[in-house]
Design a protein around this motif. Structure first.
Motif, mmCIF file in Angstrom:
data_model
loop_
_atom_site.group_PDB
_atom_site.id
_atom_site.type_symbol
_atom_site.label_atom_id
_atom_site.label_comp_id
_atom_site.label_asym_id
_atom_site.label_seq_id
_atom_site.Cartn_x
_atom_site.Cartn_y
_atom_site.Cartn_z
ATOM 1 N N VAL A 137 1.499 -1.181 0.310
ATOM 2 C CA VAL A 137 0.038 -0.320 0.230
ATOM 3 C C VAL A 137 1.059 1.302 0.291
ATOM 4 N N GLU A 138 2.253 1.005 0.761
ATOM 5 C CA GLU A 138 2.716 2.146 1.017
ATOM 6 C C GLU A 138 3.732 2.366 -0.387
ATOM 7 N N HIS A 139 4.625 1.638 -1.089
ATOM 8 C CA HIS A 139 5.764 1.586 -2.182
ATOM 9 C C HIS A 139 5.259 1.286 -2.985
ATOM 10 N N ASP A 140 3.835 0.810 -3.344
ATOM 11 C CA ASP A 140 3.822 0.217 -4.867
ATOM 12 C C ASP A 140 2.654 1.360 -5.587
ATOM 13 N N ILE A 141 3.360 1.466 -6.838
ATOM 14 C CA ILE A 141 2.515 2.640 -8.098
ATOM 15 C C ILE A 141 1.161 1.888 -8.748
ATOM 16 N N ASP A 142 0.920 0.331 -8.884
ATOM 17 C CA ASP A 142 -0.079 -0.355 -9.349
ATOM 18 C C ASP A 142 -1.299 0.166 -8.529
ATOM 19 N N PRO A 143 -2.362 0.477 -9.644
ATOM 20 C CA PRO A 143 -3.817 0.182 -8.737
ATOM 21 C C PRO A 143 -4.350 -0.922 -8.023
ATOM 22 N N GLU A 144 -4.438 -2.175 -9.093
ATOM 23 C CA GLU A 144 -4.430 -3.432 -9.191
ATOM 24 C C GLU A 144 -4.349 -3.817 -7.446
ATOM 25 N N ARG A 145 -2.845 -3.775 -7.313
ATOM 26 C CA ARG A 145 -1.645 -4.660 -6.262
ATOM 27 C C ARG A 145 -2.329 -3.667 -5.208
ATOM 28 N N ILE A 146 -2.831 -2.405 -4.634
ATOM 29 C CA ILE A 146 -3.056 -2.022 -3.771
ATOM 30 C C ILE A 146 -3.895 -1.726 -3.637
ATOM 31 N N ARG A 147 -5.122 -2.355 -3.822
ATOM 32 C CA ARG A 147 -6.049 -2.480 -3.925
ATOM 33 C C ARG A 147 -6.683 -4.064 -3.096
ATOM 34 N N THR A 148 -5.440 -5.119 -3.982
ATOM 35 C CA THR A 148 -5.885 -6.108 -3.620
ATOM 36 C C THR A 148 -5.193 -6.692 -1.924
ATOM 37 N N ALA A 149 -3.861 -5.608 -1.872
ATOM 38 C CA ALA A 149 -3.564 -5.345 -0.731
ATOM 39 C C ALA A 149 -4.447 -4.803 0.229
ATOM 40 N N GLU A 150 -5.090 -3.727 0.242
ATOM 41 C CA GLU A 150 -5.808 -3.098 1.476
ATOM 42 C C GLU A 150 -7.062 -3.558 1.443
ATOM 43 N N ARG A 151 -7.998 -4.313 0.332
ATOM 44 C CA ARG A 151 -9.300 -5.486 1.113
ATOM 45 C C ARG A 151 -8.154 -6.935 2.206
ATOM 46 N N ARG A 152 -6.943 -6.734 1.483
ATOM 47 C CA ARG A 152 -7.207 -8.721 2.751
ATOM 48 C C ARG A 152 -6.400 -8.363 4.044
ATOM 49 N N LEU A 153 -5.635 -6.857 3.651
ATOM 50 C CA LEU A 153 -5.600 -6.036 5.317
ATOM 51 C C LEU A 153 -6.536 -6.109 5.770
#
Length: 250
Positions: A226-242
């Motif tokens: 969430v903090e370092h990535d710039i890919d929106p889909e990867r960030i959303r995936t991480a946020e959902r699982r978090l």
């Protein structure tokens, strides 16, 4: 006079012995938990080093034997050594301790363009994932040998982040199925490349989360995505699982 034991009683006795030999049902862990490698004790270091040395010596001896029979024209024994070498490469060889001559430290610096390392990497990519059945496994082994040679001989190569990512993919594949090893190399991939734009962080997080049951480490990595990535889909995936793992806590 020979006593005949009824088949039913014999079967019941075998079942009783099997039941007695195993732990009570309440004490059994689920199959997934059983498959997870426990942390290696520090006392295993010397033994692991000996195993790794024995593997190298065994392979080297077979290669010398193959060369001898090739030189002398003994085709039968040459074929035997080829078959044994193939069996050795196909054999499951786990990493008993990732910190013993396996995963390099996160402090390596990918600073130098090394022509020899580039060539080894290109060769490895030609083998990786090619073929089916036994040939597929052998090609994955060939790719692994070439990639690991880069880390051993050229640890300052600017290709080591890509090497680590490729090794992680190998160890995650059905040819290896060594998830702890894969997760560690995904970590090295982004640790050796500042500003890495690959999905290595997310892949490592998912492995620690879904395969290795190391949720605290997974949470840390999801937060890093969430903090370092710039890919929106990867960030959303991480946020959902978090959100699922922490109950919505950041």
């Amino acid at each position: 006079m020979t006593r005949v034991v009824p088949v039913g009683l014999f079967a019941a006795g075998v079942a009783a012995l099997l039941a007695a030999g195993g732990p009570p049902a309440a004490a059994r862990q689920d199959k997934k938990a059983d498959a997870l490698p426990p942390p290696a004790a520090t006392s295993d270091v010397e033994a692991v080093e000996k195993v790794l040395l024995a593997r190298k010596d065994y392979e080297a001896s077979l290669k010398k034997l193959w060369q001898h029979y090739t030189t002398t024209g003994d085709k039968l024994r040459q074929k035997w050594t080829e078959d044994e070498l193939m069996a050795y490469h196909l054999m499951f060889k786990p990493s008993y301790n990732l910190d013993v001559h396996d995963v390099p430290p996160p402090t390596l610096q990918a600073t130098t363009n090394v022509r020899e390392a580039n060539e080894l990497y290109r060769m490895a990519m030609e083998y990786r994932g090619k073929g089916t059945g036994t040939e597929y496994v052998l090609n994955m082994r060939r790719a692994e040998v070439l990639l690991r040679e880069i880390l051993e001989k050229y640890p300052n190569s600017d290709k080591i982040p890509e090497v680590a990512y490729a090794l992680a993919g190998l160890y995650e594949s059905r040819a290896y199925n060594q998830m702890d090893r894969a997760a560690r190399y995904y970590e090295r991939s982004f640790q050796w490349a500042r500003g890495s734009r690959t999905d290595a962080r997310l892949r490592a997080a998912i492995l620690y989360d879904r395969q290795l049951n190391e949720r605290s480490k997974a949470i840390t990595l999801y937060r890093d995505v969430v903090e370092h990535d710039i890919d929106p889909e990867r960030i959303r995936t991480a946020e959902r699982r978090l959100a699922e793992l922490t109950g919505g806590k950041k």
